[in-house]
Design a protein around this motif. Structure first.
Motif, short mmCIF file in Angstrom:
data_model
loop_
_atom_site.label_atom_id
_atom_site.label_comp_id
_atom_site.label_asym_id
_atom_site.label_seq_id
_atom_site.Cartn_x
_atom_site.Cartn_y
_atom_site.Cartn_z
N THR A 238 47.58 118.21 -33.94
CA THR A 238 48.61 118.99 -33.27
C THR A 238 48.56 120.42 -33.80
N VAL A 239 49.36 121.30 -33.21
CA VAL A 239 49.39 122.68 -33.69
C VAL A 239 49.89 122.75 -35.13
N ASP A 240 50.62 121.74 -35.57
CA ASP A 240 51.16 121.74 -36.93
C ASP A 240 50.14 121.28 -37.97
N THR A 241 48.99 120.74 -37.52
CA THR A 241 48.02 120.20 -38.48
C THR A 241 46.76 121.03 -38.61
N LEU A 242 46.66 122.15 -37.88
CA LEU A 242 45.39 122.88 -37.83
C LEU A 242 45.51 124.32 -38.31
N VAL A 243 44.42 124.80 -38.90
CA VAL A 243 44.27 126.21 -39.28
C VAL A 243 42.86 126.64 -38.89
N ALA A 244 42.75 127.81 -38.26
CA ALA A 244 41.43 128.38 -37.92
C ALA A 244 41.10 129.47 -38.92
N ARG A 245 39.86 129.43 -39.46
CA ARG A 245 39.42 130.44 -40.42
C ARG A 245 38.22 131.18 -39.85
N ALA A 246 38.38 132.49 -39.67
CA ALA A 246 37.30 133.35 -39.18
C ALA A 246 36.74 134.15 -40.35
N ASN A 252 32.60 126.69 -49.95
CA ASN A 252 32.95 126.39 -51.34
C ASN A 252 33.32 127.64 -52.13
N SER A 253 33.41 128.78 -51.47
CA SER A 253 33.56 130.02 -52.22
C SER A 253 34.56 130.95 -51.55
N LEU A 254 35.22 131.75 -52.38
CA LEU A 254 36.08 132.83 -51.89
C LEU A 254 35.47 134.19 -52.25
N ASN A 255 34.18 134.20 -52.52
CA ASN A 255 33.54 135.38 -53.09
C ASN A 255 32.70 136.17 -52.10
N GLU A 256 32.85 135.90 -50.79
CA GLU A 256 32.14 136.72 -49.82
C GLU A 256 32.58 138.18 -49.94
N PRO A 257 31.70 139.13 -49.63
CA PRO A 257 32.06 140.55 -49.73
C PRO A 257 33.32 140.91 -48.92
N TYR A 258 33.44 140.34 -47.73
CA TYR A 258 34.64 140.52 -46.91
C TYR A 258 35.39 139.19 -46.86
N THR A 259 36.70 139.26 -46.93
CA THR A 259 37.53 138.05 -47.01
C THR A 259 37.70 137.42 -45.64
N HIS A 260 37.68 136.09 -45.60
CA HIS A 260 37.96 135.40 -44.34
C HIS A 260 39.45 135.49 -44.02
N GLN A 261 39.78 135.21 -42.77
CA GLN A 261 41.18 135.25 -42.32
C GLN A 261 41.56 133.90 -41.72
N GLY A 262 42.69 133.38 -42.12
CA GLY A 262 43.19 132.12 -41.59
C GLY A 262 44.37 132.34 -40.68
N ARG A 263 44.46 131.55 -39.60
CA ARG A 263 45.57 131.63 -38.66
C ARG A 263 46.03 130.23 -38.26
N ARG A 264 47.33 130.07 -38.14
CA ARG A 264 47.87 128.83 -37.58
C ARG A 264 47.65 128.82 -36.07
N ILE A 265 47.82 127.65 -35.47
CA ILE A 265 47.58 127.48 -34.04
C ILE A 265 48.90 127.45 -33.29
N LYS A 266 49.01 128.24 -32.24
CA LYS A 266 50.21 128.26 -31.41
C LYS A 266 50.15 127.23 -30.29
N GLU A 267 48.95 127.05 -29.71
CA GLU A 267 48.81 126.14 -28.57
C GLU A 267 47.40 125.58 -28.52
N ILE A 268 47.29 124.30 -28.18
CA ILE A 268 46.00 123.64 -27.96
C ILE A 268 45.89 123.35 -26.46
N ILE A 269 44.86 123.89 -25.83
CA ILE A 269 44.66 123.70 -24.39
C ILE A 269 43.38 122.89 -24.20
#
Length: 447
Positions: A238-246, A252-269
């Motif tokens: 459901t929208v309450d159980t998912l996170v998208a990371r771009a 396994n790492s948070l050390n990429e030169p540019y940081t990823h971004q996470g977003r919650r989901i508003k709607e699943i179509i």
């Protein structure tokens, strides 16, 4: 009295599943369907999934459902020449887990392997104007990607990283542009394997995680607020159980030169005609709660034109890649924590159907139009854990700009010669995508 007679007649037809006479037209069925018994529709199934529930659950009478005409006709044609049956195993639902990386290491006296973004640019200019490499930076390679051996006094905090300014000055051009050399400016000595992407090379890749940060599947950014993925991975979410990371690369790492971004989901179509058993129309659109901020490592992929003979011919001549964090071997449940890059040829529809009929799917299997195929090359394939990830091909007349062509859906085997993998057919589904995006009040930038 009349309704009772009709019910009795329908019951007698249901008890005689071998009779063609029971196949009738019905206002409750589509033009390409007939009303028949549940048993006859199940027995005649040619989707490759023996013993599954009826693909379309619209009932048209007592014990009767709507069933594809072509499926019934194919069944009757082959009834006099039955093919030997073999056990059919489940279509691979490509999801798995990954392991933790090894710890950091020392690389010399007062030298440490640190993320590249936490080491200064290392270049100084002497009085004569000759550019020199700072001697405090070791040439000893580190064993982990995106790390460099750096003197202690050259290390900086995140806020002082040279990449912060580069990200702030980024200017977006348009969809589909890759970063062919990745986003690492210095000479990268890390020994990447052929099937590993370079950081930032394909900036539309998205990882979809559960609320507990467990990897679920891949996805594709097509707009700052929209991600396309497979429906089969979202059935129990459901929208309450998912996170998208771009912008992620090493899970396994948070050390990429540019940081990823996470977003919650508003709607699943999900596609209204998605079939969780046969995986027809295996596509879904995720509307993010907040738009992703675009940057050098996060940019959307172009959508292809709607399917036509010309579009198909262009795609068959294009250079195509699939990316994902899935396993490399069919019998492995371990994700490749660094993003894979697999060069795969598209396979023409009839050729793919013929090749799949030589597998356990057998001679009556029909490849539906909502699918397309790629691969069939020994040692190169998408596999478990790659579900929802993109298959993308170069745009006509361009080499480093791509369009979304397929979504990883299912396969019979992984990386076996002459057995292509099956993807949701994005050009075929383009009109549905457009209608749903328009309904959200979102405009996709023209290519």
């Amino acid at each position: 009295m009349m309704s009772r007679l009709i019910s009795v007649g329908l019951l007698l037809l249901a008890l005689n599943p071998d009779s063609k006479a029971q196949d009738t037209s019905s206002a409750l069925c589509r033009q390409d369907e007939l009303c028949t018994s549940v048993q006859r529709c199940e027995e005649s199934d040619d989707s490759g999934r023996k013993g599954i529930a009826p693909r379309i659950s619209r009932f048209c009478g007592v014990g009767r459902i709507c069933c594809e005409k072509a499926q019934l006709e194919s069944w009757d044609m082959h009834a006099s020449n039955p093919q030997p049956t073999r056990p059919i195993t489940a279509i691979q639902n490509k999801v798995s887990l990954f392991a933790e990386p090894p710890p950091n290491e020392s690389c010399g006296l007062n030298m440490e392997c640190v993320p590249r973004k936490l080491c200064r640019d290392n270049n100084v200019i002497n009085d004569s104007g000759i550019k020199l490499i700072n001697p405090r930076i070791s040439t000893i390679p580190c064993s982990k990607s995106l790390y460099r051996c750096c003197a202690v006094d050259q290390q900086v905090e995140d806020s002082q990283s040279p990449y912060v300014e580069k990200e702030a000055s980024f200017k977006y051009k348009n969809c589909g542009y890759s970063n062919p050399q990745g986003l690492i400016p210095d000479n990268d000595k890390f020994n990447y394997t052929e099937d590993v992407s370079i950081f930032g090379q394909f900036p539309w890749m998205v990882g979809i995680f559960t609320g507990r940060q467990d990897f679920l599947c891949g996805g594709t950014l097509i707009h700052p607020s929209l991600v396309i993925t497979s429906s089969h991975n979202l059935i129990n979410e459901t929208v309450d159980t998912l996170v998208a990371r771009a912008g992620d690369w090493d899970l396994n790492s948070l050390n990429e030169p540019y940081t990823h971004q996470g977003r919650r989901i508003k709607e699943i179509i999900m596609h209204p005609e998605f079939d969780p058993e046969s995986l027809f129309n295996d596509i879904a659109i995720l509307l993010l709660e907040e738009p992703i901020n675009l940057g050098p490592h996060i940019q959307p992929l172009c959508l292809p034109p709607p399917e036509s003979p010309q579009v198909i011919n262009q795609l068959l001549e294009a250079t195509c890649y699939a990316t994902g964090w899935g396993a490399k071997e069919a019998d492995s449940d371990k994700l490749e924590h660094v993003l894979k890059r697999i060069n795969l040829p598209l396979v023409e529809h009839d050729e793919c159907q013929a090749k799949l009929r030589n597998t356990r799917l057998e001679a009556r299997f029909r490849l539906r139009p909502s699918f397309l195929c790629a691969g069939g090359v020994e040692g190169k394939d998408t596999c478990k854990g790659d579900g929802g990830s993109p298959l993308f091909c170069t745009m006509p007349g361009q080499t480093d700009r791509y369009q979304l062509v397929g979504i990883v859906s299912w396969g019979v085997e992984c990386a076996v010669e002459d057995i292509p993998a099956v993807y949701a057919n994005v050009p075929y589904l383009r009109n549905w995508i457009d209608a749903k995006i328009k309904g959200l009040g979102i405009a996709i930038q023209a290519t």
